[in-house]
Design a protein around this motif. Structure first.
Motif, mmCIF file in Angstrom:
data_model
loop_
_atom_site.group_PDB
_atom_site.id
_atom_site.type_symbol
_atom_site.label_atom_id
_atom_site.label_comp_id
_atom_site.label_asym_id
_atom_site.label_seq_id
_atom_site.Cartn_x
_atom_site.Cartn_y
_atom_site.Cartn_z
ATOM 1 N N THR A 126 49.523 38.621 50.907
ATOM 2 C CA THR A 126 48.197 38.033 50.897
ATOM 3 C C THR A 126 47.988 36.856 51.741
ATOM 4 O O THR A 126 47.253 36.706 52.588
ATOM 5 C CB THR A 126 47.844 37.730 49.286
ATOM 6 O OG1 THR A 126 47.806 38.936 48.535
ATOM 7 C CG2 THR A 126 46.419 36.958 49.382
ATOM 8 N N ASN A 127 49.214 36.051 51.736
ATOM 9 C CA ASN A 127 49.401 34.912 52.683
ATOM 10 C C ASN A 127 49.352 35.320 54.091
ATOM 11 O O ASN A 127 48.809 34.896 55.129
ATOM 12 C CB ASN A 127 50.363 34.061 52.107
ATOM 13 C CG ASN A 127 50.093 32.630 51.814
ATOM 14 O OD1 ASN A 127 49.229 32.207 52.080
ATOM 15 N ND2 ASN A 127 50.779 32.130 50.768
ATOM 16 N N VAL A 130 46.035 37.403 55.048
ATOM 17 C CA VAL A 130 44.618 36.918 54.670
ATOM 18 C C VAL A 130 44.612 35.326 54.967
ATOM 19 O O VAL A 130 43.847 34.916 55.525
ATOM 20 C CB VAL A 130 43.997 37.172 53.028
ATOM 21 C CG1 VAL A 130 42.753 36.511 52.898
ATOM 22 C CG2 VAL A 130 44.131 38.521 52.842
ATOM 23 N N PHE A 131 45.221 34.399 54.194
ATOM 24 C CA PHE A 131 45.105 33.064 54.206
ATOM 25 C C PHE A 131 45.629 32.483 55.605
ATOM 26 O O PHE A 131 45.036 31.614 55.833
ATOM 27 C CB PHE A 131 45.814 32.446 52.874
ATOM 28 C CG PHE A 131 45.210 32.958 51.535
ATOM 29 C CD1 PHE A 131 43.928 33.057 51.321
ATOM 30 C CD2 PHE A 131 45.913 33.339 50.376
ATOM 31 C CE1 PHE A 131 43.207 33.235 50.337
ATOM 32 C CE2 PHE A 131 45.361 33.588 49.158
ATOM 33 C CZ PHE A 131 43.980 33.533 49.249
ATOM 34 N N MET A 134 43.215 32.970 58.293
ATOM 35 C CA MET A 134 42.095 31.872 57.947
ATOM 36 C C MET A 134 42.358 30.795 58.250
ATOM 37 O O MET A 134 41.638 29.781 58.976
ATOM 38 C CB MET A 134 41.534 32.317 56.529
ATOM 39 C CG MET A 134 41.057 33.724 56.167
ATOM 40 S SD MET A 134 40.520 34.040 54.497
ATOM 41 C CE MET A 134 39.434 32.852 54.353
ATOM 42 N N SER A 184 46.421 29.140 49.966
ATOM 43 C CA SER A 184 47.619 29.617 50.675
ATOM 44 C C SER A 184 48.793 28.953 49.981
ATOM 45 O O SER A 184 49.847 29.659 49.643
ATOM 46 C CB SER A 184 47.553 29.220 51.981
ATOM 47 O OG SER A 184 48.777 29.513 52.664
#
Length: 208
Positions: A126-127, A130-131, A134, A184
């Motif tokens: 996810t990090n 996604v994060f 961003m 994050s």
């Protein structure tokens, strides 16, 4: 030492460890499970060690000693590599643990451990996907605004906070960046925490 030299040195020491291990001398052939256990141990230890260093030591030292924009630019290059490496290592850890402890025959504690490892992988990915993108994009936008206000080359947040009081655009960016960066950091801590739980499980299995 160059990267190739470091990798070669690590491989040589690993080979020596395998050759002179009790498993090698004590049996005619090393079983497949031993190699899988080695993969599990190496994958876990690299992921756990990297997460420990980046989260609690390296990042803090860099933030306290580097000009903020330089720190941010370095992090934007380092974090994708960090999350990629840790992701691969955790994936190896999950796969090897799943192979050694098939779900149908595994105990409750082993199933919990597999769950923790999968959680660590999920938080890490996810990090990564996604994060981190961003955060990097938001950082670049904020750096542009800060350069327009002649700040960012100092160490620490003091000038940013001071200018943000008079600049609504920068204040808004700070708030958005803080939210994304916070998510994050939370995902990173959750991944590290899941690995830490597995470290306790492994410690209980060691026979020193």
């Amino acid at each position: 030492m160059g990267r190739a030299t470091l990798i070669t040195t690590a491989v040589v020491f690993l080979a020596i460890g395998v050759i002179f291990s009790p498993e090698t001398f004590g049996s005619k052939s090393t079983t497949l499970s031993t190699y899988i256990k080695l993969a599990h141990l190496l994958g876990f230890s690299i992921a756990f060690g990297a997460a420990l260093w980046v989260t609690f030591i390296g990042g803090i030292i860099m933030f306290k000693n580097l000009p903020r924009h330089q720190f941010g630019n370095l992090q934007s290059k380092m974090f994708p590599a960090y999350f990629s490496m840790v992701g691969v290592c955790i994936a190896v850890t999950v796969a090897s643990f799943g192979y050694l402890h098939p779900w149908k025959t595994s105990s409750t504690s082993q199933r919990y451990q597999l769950g923790f490892l999968i959680s660590a992988l999920a938080f890490n990915l996810t990090n990564l996907f996604v994060f981190t993108p961003m955060t990097i994009e938001m950082m670049k936008q904020r750096h542009k605004v800060e350069r327009e206000n002649s700040i960012g080359e100092e160490v620490g947040w003091s000038k940013n906070v001071e200018v943000a009081k008079k600049n609504p655009k920068l204040a808004k960016m700070n708030k958005k960046f803080g939210m994304i960066h916070g998510l994050s950091s939370l995902a990173n801590i959750m991944s590290f925490g899941s690995l830490a739980i597995h470290s306790w499980y492994l410690a209980g299995k060691l026979d020193l």
